[in-house]
Motif scaffolding. Structure first.
Motif, PDB file in Angstrom:
ATOM      1  N   SER A 223      31.025  45.421  39.805  1.00  0.00           N
ATOM      2  CA  SER A 223      32.268  44.767  40.201  1.00  0.00           C
ATOM      3  C   SER A 223      33.156  44.490  38.994  1.00  0.00           C
ATOM      4  N   ASP A 226      34.793  47.766  38.017  1.00  0.00           N
ATOM      5  CA  ASP A 226      35.748  48.216  39.037  1.00  0.00           C
ATOM      6  C   ASP A 226      37.019  47.377  39.085  1.00  0.00           C
ATOM      7  N   THR A 227      36.917  46.107  38.704  1.00  0.00           N
ATOM      8  CA  THR A 227      38.040  45.202  38.943  1.00  0.00           C
ATOM      9  C   THR A 227      38.792  44.802  37.676  1.00  0.00           C
ATOM     10  N   GLU A 228      38.119  44.781  36.539  1.00  0.00           N
ATOM     11  CA  GLU A 228      38.781  44.352  35.313  1.00  0.00           C
ATOM     12  C   GLU A 228      39.592  45.500  34.713  1.00  0.00           C
TER      13      GLU A 228
END
Length: 265
Positions: A223, A226-228
């Motif tokens: 996560s 994928d998100t940062e």
């Protein structure tokens, strides 16, 4: 090898963010090894063997560089996927799939035929790694050949078990010659850098460069990557910079080693 749904244009990195992260260092080293071998052989197109190559996650990009690749794999489904992938990337005429494994490798693929052999993700799953490596070595051209070897690292298993709170299992890996954490461990063999070098030397090859693979990739939450923003790129750079340092090789999930035939360095 894990199968990706597609490959990037010839010469590009392997597809998908997590696949690229895990295989990026290997692909970079492999491209340079192919370049050096072609230069030494005086040929632009090499004969490459990918044992256990599955659906072609390395074989198809290698063919995209202009080389002829034979993939030996025990799975008919993987070989069917290989054929389809090679056709999609317009390299079907340079990729040949053959059903087999290390026990009959020289019978199905031939002896003394290949400029470079990939043995990625194979030795950790065979009953006798030394016998398997002897077969792989026999496929190399006596006039000059390179082995690209990728195998599970024992140190990475110690670290992952410890971080999961399984401290007894982590200690078992440390004391087990096969690098296993117990009877339920699905991986029959893991290797240290020294153990892998000794194995390669025992097969009559001269071990060369070693790189740690998946040093951080399996420990960082997906996560986060994928998100940062820019996290994947930064982590990929970190993996690449740490790969050649012995301290980090010792805790890598996989070890990548290049080896040459004697007198061919």
């Amino acid at each position: 090898m894990p199968s990706e749904s597609r490959v990037r244009p010839p010469g590009g990195p392997l597809p998908g963010p997590h696949a690229a992260l895990r295989a990026g260092v290997v692909w970079s080293v492999l491209r340079e090894a192919l370049r050096r071998r072609a230069e030494a052989a005086g040929r632009q197109s090499l004969d490459v063997l990918d044992t256990g190559g599955g659906s072609g996650s390395f074989a198809v990009p290698v063919a995209g560089l202009g080389h002829r690749v034979t993939v030996v794999d025990p799975s008919p489904d993987a070989l069917f996927a290989l054929e389809r992938r090679a056709a999609e990337e317009a390299v079907g005429d340079r990729v040949t799939g053959v059903q087999g494994d290390t026990s009959d490798l020289l019978e199905v693929a031939g002896r003394d035929r290949y400029d470079l052999v990939l043995c990625h993700g194979v030795l950790e799953h065979v009953d006798d790694p030394a016998a398997a490596l002897a077969a792989v070595t026999g496929a190399l051209r006596r006039a000059g050949g390179t082995l690209s070897l990728l195998a599970a690292g024992a140190g990475g298993a110690v670290l992952s078990r410890a971080l999961a709170g399984r401290f007894t299992e982590a200690r078992r890996v440390l004391g087990d010659p096969a690098g296993r954490w117990g009877a339920a461990d699905p991986v029959p063999h893991r290797f240290t850098v020294a153990g892998l070098r000794d194995l390669v030397a025992g097969a009559g090859l001269v071990p060369g460069e070693v790189h740690g693979i998946r040093i951080f990739a399996d420990l960082v939450p997906g996560s986060l990557v994928d998100t940062e923003p820019d996290a994947l790129q930064a982590l990929t750079r970190l993996e690449a910079e740490a790969a050649g340092q012995p301290a980090f090789q010792a805790i890598a999930g996989q070890l990548h080693l290049l080896a040459e035939l004697p007198g061919d360095l």
